[in-house]
Design a protein around this motif. Structure first.
Motif, PDB file in Angstrom:
ATOM      1  N   GLY A   1       9.132   4.510  -3.198  1.00 23.38           N
ATOM      2  CA  GLY A   1       7.849   3.867  -3.495  1.00 23.38           C
ATOM      3  C   GLY A   1       8.047   2.615  -4.328  1.00 23.38           C
TER       4      GLY A   1
ATOM      5  N   LEU B   1       1.504   4.468  -2.942  1.00 23.09           N
ATOM      6  CA  LEU B   1       1.095   5.763  -2.382  1.00 23.09           C
ATOM      7  C   LEU B   1       2.241   6.776  -2.498  1.00 23.09           C
ATOM      8  CD1 LEU B   1      -1.370   6.967  -0.865  1.00 23.09           C
ATOM      9  CD2 LEU B   1      -0.132   6.546   1.252  1.00 23.09           C
TER      10      LEU B   1
ATOM     11  N   ALA C   1       2.569   7.878  -6.029  1.00 24.40           N
ATOM     12  CA  ALA C   1       1.492   8.820  -6.374  1.00 24.40           C
ATOM     13  C   ALA C   1       1.756  10.197  -5.748  1.00 24.40           C
ATOM     14  CB  ALA C   1       0.155   8.268  -5.890  1.00 24.40           C
ATOM     15  N   LEU C   2       2.276  10.187  -4.506  1.00 27.73           N
ATOM     16  CA  LEU C   2       2.540  11.455  -3.812  1.00 27.73           C
ATOM     17  C   LEU C   2       3.667  12.242  -4.447  1.00 27.73           C
ATOM     18  CD1 LEU C   2       2.326  10.658   0.004  1.00 27.73           C
ATOM     19  CD2 LEU C   2       0.978  12.325  -1.263  1.00 27.73           C
TER      20      LEU C   2
ATOM     21  N   THR D   1       7.326  -1.212  -3.050  1.00 24.94           N
ATOM     22  CA  THR D   1       6.374  -2.061  -3.775  1.00 24.94           C
ATOM     23  C   THR D   1       7.040  -3.383  -4.158  1.00 24.94           C
ATOM     24  OG1 THR D   1       5.419  -0.046  -4.680  1.00 24.94           O
ATOM     25  CG2 THR D   1       4.738  -2.102  -5.716  1.00 24.94           C
TER      26      THR D   1
ATOM     27  N   ALA E   1       0.844  -1.214   0.000  1.00 23.08           N
ATOM     28  CA  ALA E   1       0.000   0.000   0.000  1.00 23.08           C
ATOM     29  C   ALA E   1       0.874   1.257   0.000  1.00 23.08           C
ATOM     30  CB  ALA E   1      -0.909  -0.009   1.228  1.00 23.08           C
ATOM     31  N   ALA E   2       1.931   1.238   0.846  1.00 26.96           N
ATOM     32  CA  ALA E   2       2.762   2.444   0.993  1.00 26.96           C
ATOM     33  C   ALA E   2       3.549   2.753  -0.278  1.00 26.96           C
ATOM     34  CB  ALA E   2       3.721   2.272   2.172  1.00 26.96           C
TER      35      ALA E   2
END
Lengths: 238, 113
Positions: free
Chosen positions: A56, A20, A23-24, A60, A16-17
């Motif tokens: 990220g 994210l 995307a951030l 992942t 999840a992180a």
């Protein structure tokens, strides 16, 4: 619950992180003025965005690899795999952001403001920390000798991950002390955390090892280890 | 990339490191930006930032240059570089060797010309 579901649940925070953070990175890039922190205090939004993207991606991948390993070989293997994957991701990100920050620094002229050296831990502190870490070696050997009688996965994970974490934070303190920079904390608190975090993890590791080898007085070490990082946060103004 | 290109690339990399040492010994502690500008003026070409980063990293690893972060005002941290005593010693040795090689090559070219 099947092993696949269990493996996915364990790796879920990373899965999840990671996306994210990727995307951030777009948001970070859009900011003007001061950039975010990447462990090297304030850097430009460009460096922050690149760092977010890399971290990220690595998280992942770490999540996917550990989940796959968990599904195939079981959660014990997955738990053993997670600390080194996380540490490798953190080291790669810090080194990468350092490279970007230094290259970016080559492009901009100095502002002319009064300069102040960024303090690093003194040699005495480095020597003490290195000594404290080295003192764990005989305990680690004793604990390892008894490993064959300890079949519990949790103990194996503790043995693998705690020294790795202590070693990693020690690596940060000795070579990359700027990595402790947190925007909300004052300089004194950050300076203090650079020392107390690795020391705390070293004490916790020693406490766990002493417990494993049967020494009853392990709890004072655990207690001091747990309390130590809180002291600078309470002592110094943020 | 052919063999000649590889040799030239290696030579350029080594020479850039020597040039960085030369500038730092001559001008004292410098910011990365100042170092790059000085190199550009002295050498007549602007070293790519990535190459300069690699040269500085190598020199720091060898203990010939010391870099430290400084804080100036509220902006980002800046990095300042200074040559070490070991850097001064090694620089002298390398420059003597390079001078003799380059001198010999020039003499040969002139002789052949």
């Amino acid at each position: 619950m099947s092993s696949v579901v269990a493996a996915l649940i364990i790796s879920a925070p990373l899965l999840a992180a990671g996306p994210l953070l990727i995307a951030l990175s777009g948001e970070v890039y859009g900011e003007r003025g001061e950039g975010a922190r990447t462990g090297y205090e304030t850097v430009s939004p460009r460096v922050s965005a690149a760092t977010y993207r890399l971290l990220g991606t690595l998280l992942t991948l770490s999540g996917a690899v550990s989940a796959l390993a968990g599904a195939i070989w079981g959660v014990a293997v997955q738990a053993l795999l997670l600390p080194p994957l996380l540490i490798a991701s953190a080291v790669a990100t810090i080194e990468y952001s350092r490279r970007l920050a230094i290259i970016e620094d080559l492009r901009h002229p100095p502002t002319g403001d009064k300069e102040e050296a960024v303090p690093t831990p003194s040699q005495a502190v480095k020597t003490f920390l290195t000594g404290a870490y080295a003192a764990l070696i005989p305990i680690a050997i004793l604990a390892s000798l008894r490993l064959h009688t300890l079949g519990e996965d949790g103990i194996a994970v503790s043995l693998a991950s705690l020294p790795a974490l202590a070693g990693y934070t020690l690596y940060l303190t000795l070579t990359r002390p700027e990595a402790y920079a947190i925007p909300e904390l004052g300089r004194e608190a950050i300076r203090s955390l650079q020392v107390t975090i690795p020391l705390s993890l070293t004490l916790i590791t020693a406490g766990v090892y002493l417990d494993i080898i049967g020494v009853q007085l392990f709890w004072p070490l655990l207690l001091v280890g747990l309390v130590l990082p809180i002291i600078p946060l309470l002592t110094f103004k943020t | 990339m052919d063999v000649a290109d590889k040799l030239l690339r290696d030579a350029r990399r080594g020479l850039l490191a020597v040039a960085v040492l030369e500038v730092l010994l001559d001008e004292g502690p410098l910011h990365g930006y100042g170092l790059r500008k000085s190199l550009t003026i002295r050498m007549g070409w602007e070293p790519p930032e990535a190459s300069l980063y690699d040269a500085l990293k190598r020199l720091e690893k060898l203990g010939l240059v010391k870099g430290r972060w400084v804080r100036a005002g509220r902006g980002p941290l800046r990095r300042v570089y200074v040559a070490t005593e070991e850097g001064r010693r090694v620089h002298g040795k390398v420059v003597r060797l390079l001078s003799s090689i380059i001198g010999w090559l020039i003499c040969r070219e002139v002789g052949e010309g």
